[in-house]
Scaffold this motif. Structure first.
Motif, mmCIF file in Angstrom:
data_model
loop_
_atom_site.group_PDB
_atom_site.id
_atom_site.type_symbol
_atom_site.label_atom_id
_atom_site.label_comp_id
_atom_site.label_asym_id
_atom_site.label_seq_id
_atom_site.Cartn_x
_atom_site.Cartn_y
_atom_site.Cartn_z
ATOM 1 N N ASP A 110 31.547 46.061 36.401
ATOM 2 C CA ASP A 110 31.856 45.499 35.400
ATOM 3 C C ASP A 110 33.317 45.627 34.789
ATOM 4 O O ASP A 110 34.057 46.573 35.647
ATOM 5 C CB ASP A 110 30.863 45.397 34.358
ATOM 6 C CG ASP A 110 30.886 46.495 33.618
ATOM 7 O OD1 ASP A 110 31.714 47.538 33.644
ATOM 8 O OD2 ASP A 110 29.777 46.756 32.961
ATOM 9 N N GLU A 111 33.928 45.384 33.595
ATOM 10 C CA GLU A 111 35.035 45.345 33.193
ATOM 11 C C GLU A 111 35.410 46.892 32.758
ATOM 12 O O GLU A 111 36.564 47.225 32.901
ATOM 13 C CB GLU A 111 35.332 44.375 31.978
ATOM 14 C CG GLU A 111 35.271 43.112 32.320
ATOM 15 C CD GLU A 111 35.497 42.102 31.179
ATOM 16 O OE1 GLU A 111 36.263 42.505 30.054
ATOM 17 O OE2 GLU A 111 35.056 41.041 31.072
ATOM 18 N N ARG B 188 34.898 43.206 38.018
ATOM 19 C CA ARG B 188 34.722 42.284 37.046
ATOM 20 C C ARG B 188 36.201 42.806 35.999
ATOM 21 O O ARG B 188 36.199 43.840 35.833
ATOM 22 C CB ARG B 188 33.552 42.305 36.397
ATOM 23 C CG ARG B 188 33.664 41.170 35.246
ATOM 24 C CD ARG B 188 33.132 39.710 35.863
ATOM 25 N NE ARG B 188 33.310 38.714 34.678
ATOM 26 C CZ ARG B 188 32.201 38.667 34.120
ATOM 27 N NH1 ARG B 188 30.965 39.066 34.724
ATOM 28 N NH2 ARG B 188 32.119 37.768 33.134
ATOM 29 N N ALA C 291 34.618 33.592 34.992
ATOM 30 C CA ALA C 291 34.552 34.904 35.079
ATOM 31 C C ALA C 291 35.690 35.367 36.258
ATOM 32 O O ALA C 291 35.781 34.688 37.314
ATOM 33 C CB ALA C 291 33.027 35.306 35.446
ATOM 34 N N TYR C 292 36.116 36.489 35.960
ATOM 35 C CA TYR C 292 37.419 37.107 36.903
ATOM 36 C C TYR C 292 36.789 38.214 37.479
ATOM 37 O O TYR C 292 36.335 39.204 37.000
ATOM 38 C CB TYR C 292 38.572 37.073 36.126
ATOM 39 C CG TYR C 292 38.990 36.016 35.184
ATOM 40 C CD1 TYR C 292 39.639 35.134 35.785
ATOM 41 C CD2 TYR C 292 38.520 35.948 33.938
ATOM 42 C CE1 TYR C 292 39.935 33.767 34.977
ATOM 43 C CE2 TYR C 292 38.973 34.738 33.113
ATOM 44 C CZ TYR C 292 39.724 33.798 33.747
ATOM 45 O OH TYR C 292 39.896 32.711 32.791
ATOM 46 N N HIS C 293 37.488 38.540 38.813
ATOM 47 C CA HIS C 293 36.957 39.393 39.427
ATOM 48 C C HIS C 293 38.200 40.129 40.383
ATOM 49 O O HIS C 293 38.992 39.115 41.111
ATOM 50 C CB HIS C 293 35.917 39.413 40.573
ATOM 51 C CG HIS C 293 34.648 39.004 40.176
ATOM 52 N ND1 HIS C 293 34.520 37.684 39.673
ATOM 53 C CD2 HIS C 293 33.606 39.601 39.699
ATOM 54 C CE1 HIS C 293 33.229 37.203 39.244
ATOM 55 N NE2 HIS C 293 32.712 38.626 39.193
ATOM 56 N N ALA D 282 30.225 40.147 45.041
ATOM 57 C CA ALA D 282 30.123 40.099 43.405
ATOM 58 C C ALA D 282 28.729 39.999 42.774
ATOM 59 O O ALA D 282 28.327 40.347 41.855
ATOM 60 C CB ALA D 282 31.084 39.007 42.928
ATOM 61 N N ARG E 166 26.149 42.886 42.406
ATOM 62 C CA ARG E 166 26.334 43.832 41.138
ATOM 63 C C ARG E 166 25.338 43.887 40.263
ATOM 64 O O ARG E 166 25.080 44.908 39.657
ATOM 65 C CB ARG E 166 27.531 43.622 40.210
ATOM 66 C CG ARG E 166 27.781 44.336 39.131
ATOM 67 C CD ARG E 166 29.337 43.865 38.796
ATOM 68 N NE ARG E 166 29.363 42.637 38.010
ATOM 69 C CZ ARG E 166 29.215 42.591 36.547
ATOM 70 N NH1 ARG E 166 28.559 43.398 36.063
ATOM 71 N NH2 ARG E 166 29.104 41.272 36.315
#
Length: 457
Positions: free
Chosen positions: A210-211, A233, A307-309, A328, A331
């Motif tokens: 994640d972030e 992420r 949502a960005y990756h 993705a 996860r």
């Protein structure tokens, strides 16, 4: 239908015996981690108790389940016995990967999970954001890595987050923190887990996170330098390089290159099978000026939420959108691993305070989870393909079969075999009943999703 019950029960008992065999196999492999025989034997009792149906799994309840007269042996195992828990963690990881390592897609999923604690006398405990509570609370956070595949998953690595203020001489003595433990951020702890996996040749080809981990540049560089692909992420404010010396935010890049009707064809609806059916989103990706680095964007089909990756594909691997999408989506099993470990194996039940005892409880919990996860994965290879609807108008057939054995059901079968719960036929009937009704619920859940996708009510 009733004639199928004895056959399903007999097959289930075979898987229960397999779980017992897997525990014996893993326990035997842990022997080199222990100096003395008694702690080694106590570790098997501890893992068996973690797989049991004890409502709370602490030193007293585990000792009673093991048949001990006092909790001394259990407390000694966690606090004072001489055994290498780091080596034991590696043994557990190898055990899991031997079963799941032949899957077509293998992903290491990074995330942290916590255990709420009262006071300041526990190693790692402080007021901090606790995902388990969904707020700032007093507790301990631990960074984990899950080995996730389409055929199963299990937690295979753990590092306790120790606040910087506890890395002092006086705190080390009180909290039992070893001298070689240094303050490290969560991303640095994740990097240590990956370094251990590289060292013992258990690192999967892909890492997802994640972030917290996606915005850690040093962690991303470490993975790229070691030939590990990643799909991490990131937030909307994450910047990517679109030209020499030109960096723009992720949301700005999407608005510039993917928004509007003229860019509609750049979005692809991809469906990935999840635990509750097909999950379809619109996906798009943008290349950056860094070779083999991409921004992957996921858009919710109903709400349009993005949502960005940030992704890296190592040299020598084919670059496809669907591969990044699948990585993705793998996860999420780490969250399921937390749920299983806490609800069924007592990951957050321990009442220990010292660093070594807390880490040893975590390692033994990971071992108990690994036994049931590996058994469930082995059973899944023999299970028939699920019966699912093809359209939103399908009607359910008379017999929808049974779902494959889950970790929770393997745990119940283990107890049935080892504790000889009576009446045995009653418990086997309930295992069959749950699996049958869960198969029915899965069928209707899939049909509801199909209807929603085509706009039916």
């Amino acid at each position: 239908m009733t004639q199928d019950v004895p056959e399903a029960a007999a097959a289930a008992m075979v898987e229960g015996e397999l779980a017992v065999s897997n525990l014996a196999l893993l326990h035997g492999r842990l022997r080199p981690c222990f100096v003395r025989v008694k702690p080694f034997a106590q570790a098997e009792k501890y893992m068996s108790a973690l797989i049991s149906d004890l409502p709370r799994k602490n030193g007293w309840t585990i000792a009673e389940h093991a048949g001990d007269l006092t909790p001394d042996a259990t407390q000694r195992l966690l606090n004072h016995a001489v055994w290498d828990h780091d080596r034991a963690q590696r043994v557990v990881r190898r055990f899991v990967i031997e079963e799941l390592g032949d899957q077509p897609l293998r992903v290491g999923a990074l995330d942290e999970s916590g255990q709420e604690k009262q006071g300041e006398s526990t190693a790692g405990a402080k007021r901090q954001y606790m995902g388990c509570a969904g707020r700032i609370a007093n507790g301990v956070n631990t960074v984990y890595c899950s080995y996730a595949t389409p055929g199963g998953h299990a937690l295979v690595g753990a590092r306790i987050y120790v606040p910087e203020e506890q890395i002092t001489v006086e705190h080390r003595a009180v909290l039992g923190i070893p001298d070689d433990v240094e303050f490290k951020t969560k991303s640095q702890l994740a990097q240590d887990i990956l370094a251990d996996m590289i060292a013992d040749a258990t690192i999967p080809p892909w890492i997802a996170g994640d972030e917290v981990y996606g915005r850690a540049g040093k962690l991303r560089a470490f993975m790229a330098d070691n030939g590990i692909g990643y799909v991490m992420r990131v937030g909307c404010a994450f910047t990517i390089e679109t030209g020499p010396g030109q960096r723009i935010r992720a949301d700005t890049a999407v608005a510039t290159h993917l928004a509007g009707r003229k860019h509609k064809m750049r979005w692809q609806v991809c469906s990935v099978t999840g635990s509750k059916g097909e999950r379809a989103y619109a996906w798009a990706w943008l290349a950056t000026t860094r070779p083999r680095h991409f921004l992957l964007i996921r858009k919710h089909l109903q709400t349009g939420e993005l949502a960005y990756h940030y992704c890296h594909v190592p040299a020598g691997r084919p670059i496809t959108l669907m591969t990044l999408v699948r990585v993705a989506c793998l996860r999420w099993p780490v969250e399921e691993g937390f749920e299983f470990s806490k609800d069924h194996f007592g990951l957050d039940h321990s009442q220990v305070r010292l660093y070594t005892a807390l880490l040893r409880h975590i390692v033994l919990t990971l071992a108990a989870l690994a036994v049931c996860a590996v058994t469930a994965a082995q059973a899944r290879t023999q299970a028939p393909a699920p019966i699912l609807p093809r359209t939103g108008d399908d009607q359910p057939p008379k017999d929808l079969g049974l779902i494959a054995l889950t970790v929770a059901e393997v745990k119940r079968l283990f107890m049935l075999v080892t504790r000889r719960l009576l009446p045995e036929a009653h418990h086997l009937h309930w295992i069959w009943w749950r699996r049958r009704h869960q198969a029915r619920a899965r069928w209707f859940h899939h049909r509801t999703r199909l209807r929603r996708q085509i706009g039916q009510t």
